[in-house]
Design a protein around this motif. Structure first.
Motif, PDB file in Angstrom:
ATOM      1  N   ALA A  11       0.837  -1.202   0.000  1.00 52.32           N
ATOM      2  CA  ALA A  11       0.000   0.000   0.000  1.00 52.32           C
ATOM      3  C   ALA A  11       0.875   1.257   0.000  1.00 52.32           C
ATOM      4  O   ALA A  11       0.588   2.220  -0.713  1.00 52.32           O
ATOM      5  CB  ALA A  11      -0.931  -0.006   1.205  1.00 52.32           C
ATOM      6  N   ARG A  12       1.949   1.236   0.791  1.00 51.68           N
ATOM      7  CA  ARG A  12       2.853   2.396   0.838  1.00 51.68           C
ATOM      8  C   ARG A  12       3.512   2.604  -0.523  1.00 51.68           C
ATOM      9  O   ARG A  12       3.576   3.730  -1.022  1.00 51.68           O
ATOM     10  CB  ARG A  12       3.923   2.203   1.918  1.00 51.68           C
ATOM     11  N   LYS A  13       3.982   1.522  -1.131  1.00 49.27           N
ATOM     12  CA  LYS A  13       4.633   1.630  -2.438  1.00 49.27           C
ATOM     13  C   LYS A  13       3.660   2.131  -3.499  1.00 49.27           C
ATOM     14  O   LYS A  13       4.027   2.933  -4.362  1.00 49.27           O
ATOM     15  CB  LYS A  13       5.237   0.284  -2.844  1.00 49.27           C
ATOM     16  N   ASP A  18       1.727   6.542  -6.985  1.00 51.44           N
ATOM     17  CA  ASP A  18       0.639   7.462  -7.341  1.00 51.44           C
ATOM     18  C   ASP A  18       1.107   8.909  -7.208  1.00 51.44           C
ATOM     19  O   ASP A  18       0.858   9.740  -8.092  1.00 51.44           O
ATOM     20  CB  ASP A  18      -0.588   7.222  -6.468  1.00 51.44           C
ATOM     21  N   GLU A  19       1.787   9.216  -6.116  1.00 51.20           N
ATOM     22  CA  GLU A  19       2.295  10.580  -5.897  1.00 51.20           C
ATOM     23  C   GLU A  19       3.339  10.944  -6.941  1.00 51.20           C
ATOM     24  O   GLU A  19       3.353  12.060  -7.458  1.00 51.20           O
ATOM     25  CB  GLU A  19       2.885  10.699  -4.492  1.00 51.20           C
ATOM     26  N   LEU A  20       4.191   9.993  -7.264  1.00 50.18           N
ATOM     27  CA  LEU A  20       5.244  10.227  -8.246  1.00 50.18           C
ATOM     28  C   LEU A  20       4.658  10.530  -9.620  1.00 50.18           C
ATOM     29  O   LEU A  20       5.077  11.456 -10.302  1.00 50.18           O
ATOM     30  CB  LEU A  20       6.151   8.995  -8.304  1.00 50.18           C
ATOM     31  N   TYR A  21       3.653   9.775 -10.030  1.00 52.29           N
ATOM     32  CA  TYR A  21       3.039  10.001 -11.336  1.00 52.29           C
ATOM     33  C   TYR A  21       2.108  11.214 -11.344  1.00 52.29           C
ATOM     34  O   TYR A  21       1.760  11.717 -12.408  1.00 52.29           O
ATOM     35  CB  TYR A  21       2.325   8.739 -11.834  1.00 52.29           C
ATOM     36  N   ARG A  66       8.640   6.510 -14.352  1.00 51.93           N
ATOM     37  CA  ARG A  66       9.099   7.183 -13.133  1.00 51.93           C
ATOM     38  C   ARG A  66       9.448   6.138 -12.089  1.00 51.93           C
ATOM     39  O   ARG A  66       8.726   5.159 -11.916  1.00 51.93           O
ATOM     40  CB  ARG A  66       8.028   8.124 -12.607  1.00 51.93           C
ATOM     41  N   TYR A  67      10.556   6.380 -11.399  1.00 52.86           N
ATOM     42  CA  TYR A  67      11.050   5.442 -10.406  1.00 52.86           C
ATOM     43  C   TYR A  67      11.270   6.148  -9.079  1.00 52.86           C
ATOM     44  O   TYR A  67      11.836   7.245  -9.049  1.00 52.86           O
ATOM     45  CB  TYR A  67      12.378   4.820 -10.881  1.00 52.86           C
ATOM     46  N   THR A  68      10.858   5.489  -8.006  1.00 53.47           N
ATOM     47  CA  THR A  68      11.126   6.039  -6.676  1.00 53.47           C
ATOM     48  C   THR A  68      12.631   5.975  -6.435  1.00 53.47           C
ATOM     49  O   THR A  68      13.371   5.280  -7.151  1.00 53.47           O
ATOM     50  CB  THR A  68      10.401   5.239  -5.583  1.00 53.47           C
TER      51      THR A  68
END
Length: 105
Positions: A11-13, A18-21, A66-68
């Motif tokens: 869920a955190r990932k 979602d935030e990154l995109y 996009r990558y964390t």
């Protein structure tokens, strides 16, 4: 108990992705390997907040991955360790490690 933890991590990932995109990246600066020409096909990356990275092809600038920070770190460390080295074949443009005499065209 371990299953609940796995769900929390997933869920955190998912939230992080979602935030990154959701980030507006319209004004970011793209970088490519030194020595590549503007018209050359190449991979371009851009640095995003909190260590995240965006990646695209110079031939398809509308598709951006996009990558964390954790994903990017894992990729870079794996690449440095040879995890993604290609076995040389005519399909990927590689030549055998020796003089190339065994390569099939």
């Amino acid at each position: 108990m371990g299953e609940g933890l796995d769900e929390d991590v997933r869920a955190r990932k998912e939230r992080e992705k979602d935030e990154l995109y959701a980030l507006d990246i319209s004004g970011i600066e793209w970088h490519s390997a030194p020595g590549t020409e503007e018209a050359e096909e190449r991979v371009e990356i851009a640095y995003l907040p909190e260590g995240a990275v965006a990646m695209r092809s110079s031939l398809d600038t509308g598709t951006v991955l996009r990558y964390t920070a954790a994903e990017w770190r894992a990729f870079v460390l794996g690449a440095r360790d040879g995890e993604f080295d290609l076995e040389p074949t005519t399909r990927n443009g590689g030549l055998p490690a020796d003089d190339g005499a065994d390569a099939v065209g």
